[in-house]
Design a protein around this motif. Structure first.
Motif, PDB file in Angstrom:
ATOM      1  N   TYR A  52       2.267   7.524   1.260  1.00 11.58           N
ATOM      2  CA  TYR A  52       1.831   8.418   2.330  1.00 11.58           C
ATOM      3  C   TYR A  52       2.665   9.679   2.292  1.00 11.58           C
ATOM      4  CZ  TYR A  52       0.842  10.719   6.674  1.00 11.58           C
ATOM      5  OH  TYR A  52       0.476  11.680   7.583  1.00 11.58           O
ATOM      6  N   GLU A  53       2.011  10.807   2.405  1.00  8.12           N
ATOM      7  CA  GLU A  53       2.656  12.094   2.622  1.00  8.12           C
ATOM      8  C   GLU A  53       1.887  12.813   3.719  1.00  8.12           C
ATOM      9  OE1 GLU A  53       5.356  13.429   1.631  1.00  8.12           O
ATOM     10  OE2 GLU A  53       5.955  12.393  -0.200  1.00  8.12           O
ATOM     11  N   TYR A  54       2.586  13.467   4.606  1.00  4.20           N
ATOM     12  CA  TYR A  54       1.960  14.205   5.698  1.00  4.20           C
ATOM     13  C   TYR A  54       1.223  15.418   5.140  1.00  4.20           C
ATOM     14  CZ  TYR A  54       1.559  16.890  10.028  1.00  4.20           C
ATOM     15  OH  TYR A  54       1.083  17.599  11.088  1.00  4.20           O
ATOM     16  N   PRO A  55      -0.029  15.671   5.568  1.00  4.84           N
ATOM     17  CA  PRO A  55      -0.909  14.941   6.480  1.00  4.84           C
ATOM     18  C   PRO A  55      -2.029  14.227   5.704  1.00  4.84           C
ATOM     19  CG  PRO A  55      -1.621  17.217   6.359  1.00  4.84           C
ATOM     20  CD  PRO A  55      -0.565  17.043   5.302  1.00  4.84           C
ATOM     21  N   GLU A  56      -1.677  13.449   4.729  1.00  2.36           N
ATOM     22  CA  GLU A  56      -2.661  12.818   3.844  1.00  2.36           C
ATOM     23  C   GLU A  56      -3.101  11.458   4.384  1.00  2.36           C
ATOM     24  OE1 GLU A  56      -0.847  12.650   0.004  1.00  2.36           O
ATOM     25  OE2 GLU A  56      -0.308  14.788  -0.008  1.00  2.36           O
ATOM     26  N   SER A  57      -3.857  10.733   3.551  1.00  2.00           N
ATOM     27  CA  SER A  57      -4.243   9.371   3.896  1.00  2.00           C
ATOM     28  C   SER A  57      -3.151   8.403   3.444  1.00  2.00           C
ATOM     29  CB  SER A  57      -5.557   9.002   3.194  1.00  2.00           C
ATOM     30  OG  SER A  57      -5.366   8.992   1.778  1.00  2.00           O
ATOM     31  N   ILE A  58      -3.182   7.205   3.998  1.00  2.00           N
ATOM     32  CA  ILE A  58      -2.376   6.110   3.457  1.00  2.00           C
ATOM     33  C   ILE A  58      -3.120   5.556   2.254  1.00  2.00           C
ATOM     34  CG2 ILE A  58      -1.660   3.711   3.868  1.00  2.00           C
ATOM     35  CD1 ILE A  58      -0.996   4.492   6.720  1.00  2.00           C
ATOM     36  N   LYS A  59      -2.388   5.298   1.169  1.00  2.00           N
ATOM     37  CA  LYS A  59      -3.018   4.787  -0.050  1.00  2.00           C
ATOM     38  C   LYS A  59      -2.416   3.434  -0.411  1.00  2.00           C
ATOM     39  CE  LYS A  59      -3.519   9.534  -1.579  1.00  2.00           C
ATOM     40  NZ  LYS A  59      -2.835  10.025  -0.345  1.00  2.00           N
ATOM     41  N   ILE A  60      -3.298   2.517  -0.798  1.00  2.00           N
ATOM     42  CA  ILE A  60      -2.871   1.180  -1.202  1.00  2.00           C
ATOM     43  C   ILE A  60      -3.411   0.905  -2.603  1.00  2.00           C
ATOM     44  CG2 ILE A  60      -3.051  -1.294  -0.726  1.00  2.00           C
ATOM     45  CD1 ILE A  60      -3.444  -0.619   2.196  1.00  2.00           C
ATOM     46  N   GLY A  61      -2.534   0.471  -3.496  1.00  2.00           N
ATOM     47  CA  GLY A  61      -2.954   0.121  -4.844  1.00  2.00           C
ATOM     48  C   GLY A  61      -3.049  -1.385  -5.014  1.00  2.00           C
ATOM     49  N   ILE A  62      -4.065  -1.828  -5.718  1.00  2.00           N
ATOM     50  CA  ILE A  62      -4.252  -3.252  -5.992  1.00  2.00           C
ATOM     51  C   ILE A  62      -3.831  -3.520  -7.427  1.00  2.00           C
ATOM     52  CG2 ILE A  62      -5.884  -5.175  -5.983  1.00  2.00           C
ATOM     53  CD1 ILE A  62      -7.740  -3.442  -4.286  1.00  2.00           C
ATOM     54  N   SER A  63      -2.822  -4.353  -7.585  1.00  2.00           N
ATOM     55  CA  SER A  63      -2.364  -4.726  -8.923  1.00  2.00           C
ATOM     56  C   SER A  63      -3.146  -5.939  -9.409  1.00  2.00           C
ATOM     57  CB  SER A  63      -0.869  -5.047  -8.907  1.00  2.00           C
ATOM     58  OG  SER A  63      -0.624  -6.241  -8.165  1.00  2.00           O
ATOM     59  N   GLU A  64      -2.991  -6.257 -10.689  1.00  2.00           N
ATOM     60  CA  GLU A  64      -3.636  -7.459 -11.223  1.00  2.00           C
ATOM     61  C   GLU A  64      -3.068  -8.711 -10.552  1.00  2.00           C
ATOM     62  OE1 GLU A  64      -6.262  -7.591 -13.258  1.00  2.00           O
ATOM     63  OE2 GLU A  64      -6.271  -5.411 -12.991  1.00  2.00           O
ATOM     64  N   PHE A  65      -1.791  -8.672 -10.221  1.00  2.00           N
ATOM     65  CA  PHE A  65      -1.177  -9.789  -9.510  1.00  2.00           C
ATOM     66  C   PHE A  65      -1.798  -9.972  -8.123  1.00  2.00           C
ATOM     67  CE2 PHE A  65       2.076 -11.338  -6.515  1.00  2.00           C
ATOM     68  CZ  PHE A  65       2.366 -12.572  -7.088  1.00  2.00           C
ATOM     69  N   ASP A  66      -2.037  -8.850  -7.439  1.00  2.00           N
ATOM     70  CA  ASP A  66      -2.632  -8.912  -6.101  1.00  2.00           C
ATOM     71  C   ASP A  66      -3.991  -9.614  -6.113  1.00  2.00           C
ATOM     72  OD1 ASP A  66      -0.491  -7.533  -4.992  1.00  2.00           O
ATOM     73  OD2 ASP A  66      -1.447  -5.580  -5.246  1.00  2.00           O
ATOM     74  N   LYS A  67      -4.765  -9.368  -7.165  1.00  2.00           N
ATOM     75  CA  LYS A  67      -6.112  -9.932  -7.238  1.00  2.00           C
ATOM     76  C   LYS A  67      -6.109 -11.454  -7.356  1.00  2.00           C
ATOM     77  CE  LYS A  67      -7.922  -5.687  -9.322  1.00  2.00           C
ATOM     78  NZ  LYS A  67      -8.529  -5.052 -10.522  1.00  2.00           N
TER      79      LYS A  67
END
Length: 413
Positions: free
Chosen positions: A240-255
């Protein structure tokens, strides 16, 4: 007499035959004319149909428009013309414009070579929406990078504009979740866990985000990295950086995680990034890099800790050591982890030693300075200077004195 009748009969027969032959000749002639006429009409109709089809099927023309749009973007990058580049973006997506401004500056101020964007495929989604498969490539620090992604283009008042990645959306009370169509399961988990994170962080900070928060989900960590900063040295799972969106990355482990396991992970990631949003907004983007990460780590992971909890860590950096380091260029995982641990520990120490209210007061006092435009290391030196001034005002000591208190404390743990 009979002979005369016979002659007349023969003459009649010959006349009939002649007329019949003439009729056959005329019939063939007419058939040829009809065929020629039909062929001519058919040719004219085909030509008119083709012209009509071209006039009423705008795909080819739109293809050219998207290609021209991308060529213009590349030209504006080469010419360092941020304002013209922003004009190529969807004017209704404020967070996307802010993200591309930061991305553009990173591209311009660093020695990035051979940056290019090419179209590999195009597909109409609706009459005013096109999805393009994009190949992005560049060279940096002697290494080549490339990534493929689906980008959305929309027709805005007669002109095509870049409208971010090909996201679908879920809207909740406090969030707009944007996600790839293939990640609907993940998006539904994020919608639930983000609300849990929201309630926890708002309670701990006693502050709410000023508006509904956009969360973008990326199913490729490299795509997330390149969407944020082309020069960032390592792949991360949240941003996150102001005033952007929150970003979430999905790793292969997460899946491979169960829904419950991933839910807990997303709660932590969103808590961390939501803390960034609230504190950076309150401080008007004046937080030093290390303190921004320290606050997010403290309120997410170390909130109920005392400094004694840090005994299990072999070593921690001082404030001076943190301020001298650039998190964005680190490549050693141990150093990256140590940066976050040290930042979180110092922030927790300030809260524990001087009080939670003093920590919040530091954030508020930084918000009295003018807003500083930029992200991360771009503006870190400005934020550090302002933080040093605020420490003297809020804690009644110099930054050197505060750092010495911390060093003595951690060495005696």
């Amino acid at each position: 007499m009979l002979r005369k009748i016979a002659v007349i009969f023969i003459v009649i027969i010959l006349t009939i035959l002649t007329m019949t032959q003439g009729g056959c000749v005329n019939k063939n002639y007419n058939n040829e004319n009809n065929v020629q006429m039909e062929n001519s009409i058919e040719g004219e109709n085909q030509t008119k149909f083709k012209e009509h089809e071209e006039a009423n099927n705008p795909f080819d023309k739109s293809n050219e428009s998207i290609q021209q749009l991308i060529e213009n973007q590349l030209k504006y990058i080469r010419n360092n013309d941020l304002n013209k580049y922003i004009e190529t973006l969807d004017p209704l997506k404020d967070e996307y414009i802010a993200e591309k401004e930061s991305w553009f500056r990173d591209l311009i101020i660093n020695d990035i070579k051979d940056f290019d964007i090419t179209i590999e495929d195009l597909d109409y989604l609706y009459n005013d929406t096109i999805i393009a498969l994009i190949n992005q490539s560049y060279n940096y620090n002697g290494k080549s990078y490339s990534i493929k992604y689906e980008n959305k283009y929309i027709n805005n008042n007669g002109g095509w504009v870049d409208s971010d990645l090909n996201f679908k959306e879920i809207e909740t009370e406090n969030f707009v979740i944007k996600y790839p169509a293939t990640e609907e399961r993940i998006a539904n988990i994020v919608a639930i866990s983000s609300q849990n994170a929201y309630e926890m962080i708002v309670d701990r900070l006693s502050k709410e985000p000023i508006d509904k928060t956009v969360i973008k989900i990326y199913n490729d960590l490299e795509l997330l990295r390149q969407s944020v900063k082309l020069t960032f040295a390592w792949q991360f799972g949240g941003w996150y950086e102001y005033p952007e969106s929150i970003k979430i990355g999905i790793s292969e482990f997460d899946k491979k995680l169960s829904d419950d396991q991933y839910n807990k992970k997303v709660e932590r990631v969103v808590s961390h990034e939501l803390t960034h949003k609230i504190t950076l907004t309150r401080a008007r983007n004046n937080l030093p890099y290390w303190l921004a990460e320290g606050l997010a780590t403290h309120y997410t992971d170390y909130y109920d800790w005392t400094p004694n909890n840090f005994r299990r860590f072999s070593s921690l950096w001082s404030i001076d050591e943190l301020e001298a380091r650039n998190l964005e260029v680190m490549t050693d995982n141990n150093d990256i982890s140590k940066y976050y641990r040290s930042a979180g520990a110092i922030t927790t120490y300030i809260s524990y030693e001087f009080g939670k209210d003093k920590l919040l007061e530091i954030i508020e006092e930084l918000g009295h300075y003018s807003y500083v435009e930029g992200t991360g290391v771009e503006v870190d030196s400005i934020s550090i200077d302002r933080f040093h001034e605020v420490i003297e005002k809020v804690l009644g000591m110099s930054i050197e004195e505060l750092d010495n208190y911390w060093i003595n404390y951690k060495e005696n743990l």
